[in-house]
Design an enzyme around this catalytic site. Structure first.
Site, PDB file in Angstrom:
ATOM      1  N   ARG A  97      18.659  95.592 110.987  1.00 49.91           N
ATOM      2  CA  ARG A  97      20.019  95.080 110.749  1.00 49.91           C
ATOM      3  C   ARG A  97      20.869  95.103 112.002  1.00 49.91           C
ATOM      4  NH1 ARG A  97      20.897  96.608 106.173  1.00 49.91           N
ATOM      5  NH2 ARG A  97      18.799  97.452 106.008  1.00 49.91           N
ATOM      6  N   THR A  98      20.781  96.131 112.814  1.00 49.93           N
ATOM      7  CA  THR A  98      21.666  96.188 113.984  1.00 49.93           C
ATOM      8  C   THR A  98      21.307  95.074 114.965  1.00 49.93           C
ATOM      9  OG1 THR A  98      21.852  98.570 113.702  1.00 49.93           O
ATOM     10  CG2 THR A  98      22.593  97.679 115.791  1.00 49.93           C
TER      11      THR A  98
ATOM     12  N   LYS B 276       4.895 100.109 130.397  1.00 46.51           N
ATOM     13  CA  LYS B 276       4.242 100.317 131.688  1.00 46.51           C
ATOM     14  C   LYS B 276       4.891 101.459 132.460  1.00 46.51           C
ATOM     15  CE  LYS B 276       3.476  95.343 131.911  1.00 46.51           C
ATOM     16  NZ  LYS B 276       4.046  94.117 132.481  1.00 46.51           N
TER      17      LYS B 276
ATOM     18  N   ARG C 100      19.248  99.577 122.094  1.00 50.84           N
ATOM     19  CA  ARG C 100      18.912 100.735 121.253  1.00 50.84           C
ATOM     20  C   ARG C 100      17.695 101.403 121.873  1.00 50.84           C
ATOM     21  NH1 ARG C 100      18.602 101.225 114.848  1.00 50.84           N
ATOM     22  NH2 ARG C 100      20.822 101.297 115.282  1.00 50.84           N
TER      23      ARG C 100
ATOM     24  N   HIS D 227      26.288 105.781 117.865  1.00 54.15           N
ATOM     25  CA  HIS D 227      26.050 104.432 117.350  1.00 54.15           C
ATOM     26  C   HIS D 227      27.430 103.799 117.142  1.00 54.15           C
ATOM     27  CE1 HIS D 227      24.332 101.066 115.498  1.00 54.15           C
ATOM     28  NE2 HIS D 227      23.831 101.590 114.402  1.00 54.15           N
TER      29      HIS D 227
END
Lengths: 307, 140
Positions: A51-52, A80, A101, A129
């Site tokens: 959703r975010t 990597k 995120r 958040h």
């Protein structure tokens, strides 16, 4: 370069401005459909999120902009061994703004310190958040019309729940707030959050383990999910997962104008039958999140001189 | 007990008793190839008991580290056997690469090249928090 890592990065005046812009977007969406034309948002999501990420991407598309997307550390240079700092510097060459995120706490700050474009923290582990809190604030303002003198109940995982900590910090900046903290003993609000946000400022709060006893006094009930990914121990997660479940029976004890919120996704902590109750505001909250992200993207791009 | 007086160097005095060795390690004095005297549990009119560190060399020391370990300590600068300056120490607002964050979820736990930076969040409690994850620094 201005970035937003946590809610305190924004003054109360800026929060009001963002909410005013979001309200204006809701009223006049057509006026904003080309606001970010030819601008690019990079969504760097190194931790699972639906959703975010979609909310950020929908926000940019509705502003007329474009989106570059990375989902999952396995499909990016992070696999990597590239550092967050190098990723931020590199992506700055492609995009006008970054939403990131990351599972590690503080990753967004590292990105912001190295990017040459604004960075929005879309969640850094269990830490912050801020755009969820922006969604929460707009929902409260739209449902209640003000932030003064509200009794706010926070229920569930108040220990690891970053949305709860951010919301407490944000709401305690307004006058005459009263908090009711509802959780099992093991998932109480950490003392440093209580001390910083509540005790040291003389803001009244109560702690209880009973949702039924508390619900009748609340203007806002903010439910949270017990999140598996925040536990090192599966046994503890399973034991605490079903601590609080909001049902229509419990809602009968609540005020008629209660506003039930949840950052989503839910597992079972709000019964699906509650969705039909007019007091259920969690899907409005999702929509409000998109509008606040639109307002934030606009604000940061304007401040950066990109718009 | 005799400890020779120093000609050109630094005396860190009035260190809280028991903190001298911590300061010695955090200042990295064990890695220096110069005479260093560590004196512990000396009687002190001001503090009851205190520790003292004497460094017999003109080398830079971090006042931030001293302020973090014990802001009540004093630093005496000696030149030619004479005290030329007495510095009062204060707690630094920021502490860079002195201590490490203990939070395994912090970005500094996986990106080792990042500076470990802590900010002073509560002067009365001598509390420092990691700027990345807000975790409180472990007690000395």
């Amino acid at each position: 370069m201005r970035s937003v890592i946590d809610v305190p990065d924004l003054s109360l005046e800026e929060l009001d401005q963002l909410m005013d812009t979001a309200e204006d977007i809701i009223s006049h969406p057509d006026s904003y459909q080309d606001a970010c034309r030819r601008k690019k948002l990079a969504t760097l999501f190194f931790e699972p999120s639906t959703r975010t990420r979609l909310s950020f991407e929908a926000a940019m598309y509705e502003l007329g902009g474009n989106v570059l997307s990375v989902t999952g550390a396995n499909t990016s240079s992070a696999a990597k061994g590239e550092s967050v700092a190098d990723t931020a510097k590199t992506v700055s060459c492609y995009a006008d703004i970054i939403a990131m995120r990351h599972p590690k706490e503080g990753a967004a700050l590292v990105a912001a310190n190295n990017a040459t474009v604004p960075v929005i923290n879309a969640g850094d582990g269990g830490h912050c958040h801020p755009t969820q809190t922006l969604a929460d604030l707009l929902t409260i303002r739209r449902e209640k019309g003000h932030f003064s003198g509200l009794t706010v109940g926070l229920c569930g995982d108040l220990k690891f729940g970053r949305t709860v900590h951010s919301l407490i910090h944000a709401l305690c900046r307004y006058d005459n707030m009263h908090f009711v903290l509802i959780s099992p003993e093991e998932l109480k609000v950490p003392s440093y959050v209580k001390n910083d946000a509540l005790k040291n400022k003389g803001i009244p709060y109560e702690q209880t383990t009973s949702l039924e006893e508390a619900i009748g006094s609340l203007d806002i009930l903010y439910m949270t999910r017990v999140q598996r990914e925040r536990f090192f121990n599966e046994e503890d997660y399973l034991r605490l997962r079903d601590s609080y479940i909001l049902t229509p029976e419990k809602l009968r004890l609540a005020r008629p104008d209660l506003c039930v919120m949840h950052p989503l996704p839910r597992v079972n902590e709000i019964s699906v039958a509650v969705d039909k109750d007019p007091r259920a505001c969690y899907f409005k909250q999702v929509l409000n999140g998109k509008y606040m992200r639109m307002a934030l993207i606009l604000m940061l791009l304007r401040e950066a001189g990109t718009l | 007990m005799n400890v020779d007086s120093i000609r050109d160097g630094i005396v860190i005095d009035h260190i809280a008793a028991g903190c001298g060795m911590k300061l010695y390690r955090l200042l990295g004095l064990e890695n220096l190839n110069v005479p260093v005297a560590m004196i512990t549990n000396v009687a002190s009119a001001r503090r009851g008991r205190k520790d003292i560190i004497k460094i017999d060399a003109d080398i830079p020391v971090s006042f931030d580290v001293i302020g973090y370990v014990d802001p009540a300590a004093t630093v005496n600068i000696i030149r030619g056997g004479t005290l030329i300056e007495k510095k009062q120490i204060d707690m630094p607002e920021m502490l860079s690469n002195v201590i490490r964050c203990k939070n395994p979820r912090c970005i500094t736990s996986t990106e080792q090249e990042l500076d470990n930076i802590f900010r002073l969040t509560d002067r009365a409690k001598k509390e420092y928090r990691c700027i990345y994850c807000d975790t409180k620094a472990a007690s000395l």
